[in-house]
Design an enzyme around this catalytic site. Structure first.
Site, PDB file in Angstrom:
ATOM      1  N   GLU A  43       0.861  -1.192   0.000  1.00 21.78           N
ATOM      2  CA  GLU A  43       0.000   0.000   0.000  1.00 21.78           C
ATOM      3  C   GLU A  43       0.894   1.236   0.000  1.00 21.78           C
ATOM      4  O   GLU A  43       1.547   1.547   1.001  1.00 21.78           O
ATOM      5  CB  GLU A  43      -0.891  -0.030   1.242  1.00 21.78           C
ATOM      6  N   LYS A 133     -11.322  -1.450   6.870  1.00 20.81           N
ATOM      7  CA  LYS A 133     -10.087  -1.238   7.622  1.00 20.81           C
ATOM      8  C   LYS A 133     -10.457  -0.679   8.995  1.00 20.81           C
ATOM      9  O   LYS A 133     -11.000   0.426   9.087  1.00 20.81           O
ATOM     10  CB  LYS A 133      -9.190  -0.260   6.858  1.00 20.81           C
TER      11      LYS A 133
END
Length: 205
Positions: A43, A133
């Site tokens: 990421e 998340k």
């Protein structure tokens, strides 16, 4: 990568490497070190220097089977469009912004927005999110995820202060973990990252 492919890959290696502050000159070596150590998700955060360039370089170099490249700290639909054009495959945010989620899905990317409460979780799912998340997770007991999952029909990636010492506790309830400074921070070499990845993977066994 489909949602099911992402879930299956997280089951085999439940780590998303958060590369905050990475630069285009080092992104290839760092991603290679991660891939060599079995980490399948990188990421690249949008508040990194020339983040879109780094995403493009890594996405062109690595196949999804090696390491899947996405973006983090994505705050606007315009960010999503830049990531999609660069070849990123998933969008991770620290917050729940329905406009970002909807644009992500319109462009065919996977959506993983940040949530902290049941209300935020349901708002994200209603907008089309694929995974959620939980952020910041490290300030909560891992059982908080269990409580959320009792009512929220989604898988969670626990992020925020997750490291080698507590990763297994969170993985009792989360399908994956986002790991930042415990795995990469500016100034670390590819050898440093490889060692950090190895240390975390040892804790998983």
């Amino acid at each position: 990568m489909t949602k099911q492919e992402m879930l299956d890959t997280l089951k085999s290696c439940p780590i998303v490497a958060i590369l905050r502050g990475i630069t285009p000159t080092e992104v290839m070596d760092i991603c290679q070190a991660l891939a060599d150590n079995g980490i399948k998700f990188a990421e690249i955060t949008m508040n990194s220097p020339q983040a879109v360039k780094s995403i493009k370089l890594a996405a062109e170099r690595f196949s999804s089977n090696e390491i899947c490249i996405g973006a983090g700290t994505v705050l606007t639909p315009e960010h999503v469009e830049s990531v999609a054009a660069a070849g990123g495959q998933y969008i991770i945010s620290p917050n729940c912004n329905p406009e970002v989620i909807r644009r992500t899905k319109e462009l065919g990317l996977l959506s993983c927005p940040g949530v902290f409460t049941p209300s935020e979780a349901f708002s994200a799912l209603n907008a089309g999110a694929d995974l959620l998340k939980l952020f910041p997770a490290g300030r909560l007991i891992p059982e908080y995820i269990k409580d959320l999952k009792a009512v929220v029909p989604a898988e969670f990636i626990a992020t925020g202060a997750v490291n080698a010492d507590n990763i297994k506790d969170y993985l009792e309830f989360a399908i994956g973990t986002g790991i930042g400074s415990a795995l990469y921070k500016p100034g670390m070499t590819s050898q440093d990252v490889a060692q950090a990845a190895e240390n975390i993977k040892i804790k998983l066994n």
